[in-house]
Design an enzyme around this catalytic site. Structure first.
Site, PDB file in Angstrom:
ATOM      1  N   ASP A 150       0.783  -1.132   0.024  1.00 45.97           N
ATOM      2  CA  ASP A 150      -0.065  -0.083   0.169  1.00 45.97           C
ATOM      3  C   ASP A 150       0.848   1.150   0.027  1.00 45.97           C
ATOM      4  O   ASP A 150       2.267   1.176   0.269  1.00 45.97           O
ATOM      5  CB  ASP A 150      -0.907  -0.092   1.260  1.00 45.97           C
ATOM      6  CG  ASP A 150      -1.968   1.106   1.353  1.00 45.97           C
ATOM      7  OD1 ASP A 150      -2.281   1.482   0.150  1.00 45.97           O
ATOM      8  OD2 ASP A 150      -2.197   1.815   2.282  1.00 45.97           O
ATOM      9  N   SER A 151       0.161   2.472  -0.301  1.00 47.19           N
ATOM     10  CA  SER A 151       1.045   3.555  -0.269  1.00 47.19           C
ATOM     11  C   SER A 151       1.507   3.892   1.175  1.00 47.19           C
ATOM     12  O   SER A 151       2.550   4.494   1.485  1.00 47.19           O
ATOM     13  CB  SER A 151       0.065   4.832  -0.752  1.00 47.19           C
ATOM     14  OG  SER A 151      -0.893   4.872   0.083  1.00 47.19           O
TER      15      SER A 151
ATOM     16  N   TYR B 212      -0.524   8.468  -2.431  1.00 42.62           N
ATOM     17  CA  TYR B 212      -0.646   8.296  -3.910  1.00 42.62           C
ATOM     18  C   TYR B 212      -2.011   8.906  -4.629  1.00 42.62           C
ATOM     19  O   TYR B 212      -2.047   9.262  -5.614  1.00 42.62           O
ATOM     20  CB  TYR B 212      -0.887   6.805  -4.049  1.00 42.62           C
ATOM     21  CG  TYR B 212       0.340   5.963  -4.028  1.00 42.62           C
ATOM     22  CD1 TYR B 212       1.649   6.395  -3.455  1.00 42.62           C
ATOM     23  CD2 TYR B 212       0.205   4.540  -4.567  1.00 42.62           C
ATOM     24  CE1 TYR B 212       2.730   5.585  -3.170  1.00 42.62           C
ATOM     25  CE2 TYR B 212       1.593   3.817  -4.296  1.00 42.62           C
ATOM     26  CZ  TYR B 212       2.823   4.385  -3.868  1.00 42.62           C
ATOM     27  OH  TYR B 212       3.965   3.645  -3.811  1.00 42.62           O
ATOM     28  N   GLY B 213      -3.004   9.274  -3.678  1.00 41.08           N
ATOM     29  CA  GLY B 213      -4.232   9.331  -4.469  1.00 41.08           C
ATOM     30  C   GLY B 213      -4.225  10.817  -4.954  1.00 41.08           C
ATOM     31  O   GLY B 213      -5.133  11.308  -6.009  1.00 41.08           O
TER      32      GLY B 213
ATOM     33  N   CYS C 216      -4.278  -1.490  -2.021  1.00 44.03           N
ATOM     34  CA  CYS C 216      -4.431  -0.164  -2.400  1.00 44.03           C
ATOM     35  C   CYS C 216      -5.441   0.050  -3.546  1.00 44.03           C
ATOM     36  O   CYS C 216      -4.983  -0.389  -4.749  1.00 44.03           O
ATOM     37  CB  CYS C 216      -3.066   0.485  -2.443  1.00 44.03           C
ATOM     38  SG  CYS C 216      -2.924   2.326  -2.960  1.00 44.03           S
ATOM     39  N   ASN C 217      -6.543   0.771  -3.378  1.00 44.95           N
ATOM     40  CA  ASN C 217      -7.396   0.982  -4.613  1.00 44.95           C
ATOM     41  C   ASN C 217      -6.815   1.732  -5.644  1.00 44.95           C
ATOM     42  O   ASN C 217      -7.148   1.571  -6.867  1.00 44.95           O
ATOM     43  CB  ASN C 217      -8.598   1.542  -4.062  1.00 44.95           C
ATOM     44  CG  ASN C 217      -9.436   0.690  -3.037  1.00 44.95           C
ATOM     45  OD1 ASN C 217     -10.555  -0.052  -3.451  1.00 44.95           O
ATOM     46  ND2 ASN C 217      -9.040   0.648  -1.842  1.00 44.95           N
TER      47      ASN C 217
ATOM     48  N   CYS D  85     -10.723   2.997  -0.426  1.00 42.94           N
ATOM     49  CA  CYS D  85      -9.629   3.539  -0.153  1.00 42.94           C
ATOM     50  C   CYS D  85      -9.524   2.663   1.367  1.00 42.94           C
ATOM     51  O   CYS D  85      -9.954   2.745   2.048  1.00 42.94           O
ATOM     52  CB  CYS D  85      -9.541   4.890   0.087  1.00 42.94           C
ATOM     53  SG  CYS D  85      -7.665   5.268   0.738  1.00 42.94           S
ATOM     54  N   THR D  86      -8.125   1.958   1.295  1.00 46.42           N
ATOM     55  CA  THR D  86      -7.968   1.033   2.416  1.00 46.42           C
ATOM     56  C   THR D  86      -7.784   2.040   3.701  1.00 46.42           C
ATOM     57  O   THR D  86      -7.969   1.566   4.968  1.00 46.42           O
ATOM     58  CB  THR D  86      -6.998   0.092   2.235  1.00 46.42           C
ATOM     59  OG1 THR D  86      -5.884   0.714   1.435  1.00 46.42           O
ATOM     60  CG2 THR D  86      -7.419  -0.848   1.135  1.00 46.42           C
ATOM     61  N   HIS D  87      -7.205   3.083   3.488  1.00 48.43           N
ATOM     62  CA  HIS D  87      -6.945   4.183   4.598  1.00 48.43           C
ATOM     63  C   HIS D  87      -8.273   4.529   5.371  1.00 48.43           C
ATOM     64  O   HIS D  87      -8.145   4.852   6.643  1.00 48.43           O
ATOM     65  CB  HIS D  87      -6.496   5.318   4.160  1.00 48.43           C
ATOM     66  CG  HIS D  87      -4.862   5.314   4.022  1.00 48.43           C
ATOM     67  ND1 HIS D  87      -4.196   4.842   2.912  1.00 48.43           N
ATOM     68  CD2 HIS D  87      -3.668   5.908   4.693  1.00 48.43           C
ATOM     69  CE1 HIS D  87      -3.014   4.913   3.043  1.00 48.43           C
ATOM     70  NE2 HIS D  87      -2.823   5.249   4.100  1.00 48.43           N
TER      71      HIS D  87
END
Ligand code: DGL
Length: 352
Positions: free
Chosen positions: A7-8, A39-40, A70-71, A178-180
């Site tokens: 992931d980022s 990243y987004g 990470c989407n 978004c995984t966050h």
């Protein structure tokens, strides 16, 4: 077999945490691109380059499969990743189809990063759905998570203001794209009307991983050993999540009688649990175990992880994770923060 998660930043820990619960005896790698998060808000080309670097690092470290947890990286770079590496690369997409299938009589609201929302991949996915799907980019939520700010007044104010742009009463579900965003389930629940379901898409990703590996991963036999239970770190800086006031805690033994620690010299225990004293570990690298029957068992730990330049942590279910921030092993303070993130995710798990 080594399974890597990428992931980022710390968002992908939500997928890893579920994998730790679901599988047993697995060796995981976790790569958070802390040097380049978020990243987004970057360009697609930049994310492709960063993702190729990250996955290249993981494959060089022995990954037999990579989960892009990470989407945003999936949206920007999944084809390039699959083209560049021969190991299976499992992507993560916003679960809008699941939302439509389950609660599609009402609109779905997707929250994600600006890049995911603007991506062609999402447009194609949503285009195939019958269900009305609204979307909202929430880039600041990624920053809040990275700063360990989960339910502050600023987080609440931001979410209230952004979500107020929609007719929330009409909603059927909210999709975390978004995984966050998994760190904010409690606050989101507070703000949303009670009938709105929150969908994260983690299960679908792990189902794909398991089927891709065709039996290469062992299930944890239905045992739910939460990650907040006893945890062992092979380094000298061992942190125990003991609730007891005595400074002692219970160690969980696996069914076959072996301890869920990465240790040599473990003798068979015929009871379910052993008691152990963290002080014995601090004093020397030997961990003393006392079975309930009173007999002493001794464990030898591997060399201190920091000295070896490895930040590997062993978990219940016989799983282990080697953590990297960009390409660096984590120090003790960073590993401690990972613990905080995992605990938070554990608490969020119960929500929807
Ligand atoms: N966690 C990532 C996702 O699932 C991206 C967060 C970011 O770096 O912007 O989309």
């Amino acid at each position: 077999m080594k399974i890597a998660f990428f992931d980022s930043g710390i968002g992908g820990l939500s997928v890893l945490a579920e994998a730790l619960r679901r599988f047993s005896g697995a060796e995981f790698l976790y790569f958070a691109d802390e040097d380049h998060v978020p990243y987004g808000t970057k360009s697609r080309a930049e994310i492709v380059r960063l993702s190729l670097d990250a996955v290249g690092f993981l494959v060089a470290h022995g990954a037999d499969a990579v989960v892009v947890a990470c989407n945003t990286a999936t949206s920007a770079a999944i084809s390039e990743l699959r083209g560049a590496f021969s190991v299976p690369v499992i992507g993560m997409e916003p679960a809008v189809k699941l939302a439509a299938d389950s609660f599609g009589a009402r609109p779905t609201l997707l929250i994600a990063t600006p890049l995911t929302i603007a991506g062609e991949k999402l447009a194609r996915l949503v285009g195939r759905l019958e269900c009305e799907t609204w979307s909202l980019p929430l880039p600041r939520l990624v920053e809040f998570a990275q700063d360990l700010e989960f339910d502050s007044p600023a987080v609440r104010a931001y979410l209230r203001e952004e979500l107020a742009k929609f007719e929330l009463e009409r909603l059927g579900s909210l999709v975390l794209g978004c995984t966050h965003f998994n760190y904010f389930k409690d606050v989101l629940h507070e703000i949303l009307p009670p009938h709105v379901r929150i969908i994260d898409g983690i299960d679908g990703t792990l189902n794909r991983l398991a089927s891709e590996l065709g039996g290469g991963l062992k299930l944890a036999c239905g045992e739910d050993l939460p990650s907040r239970a006893t945890k062992f770190n092979t380094g000298g800086d061992i942190k125990f999540n003991a609730n007891s006031q005595t400074g002692e805690l219970d160690a969980i033994l696996e069914r076959d009688g072996k301890l869920a620690v990465n240790a040599r010299g473990v003798e068979q225990c015929d009871e379910d649990k052993c008691r152990m004293s963290p002080r014995a570990v601090a004093a020397n690298s030997q961990l003393k175990l006392y079975s309930r029957g009173g007999a002493d068992l001794s464990l030898e730990f591997e060399p201190r992880s920091e000295e070896a330049g490895i930040s590997r942590v062993n978990y219940p279910n016989g799983n282990s994770v080697e953590y990297f921030y960009s390409s660096r092993a984590l120090d003790a303070a960073q590993l401690h923060k990972v613990e905080i993130f995992l605990k938070r995710l554990d608490a969020m798990r119960a929500i929807d």
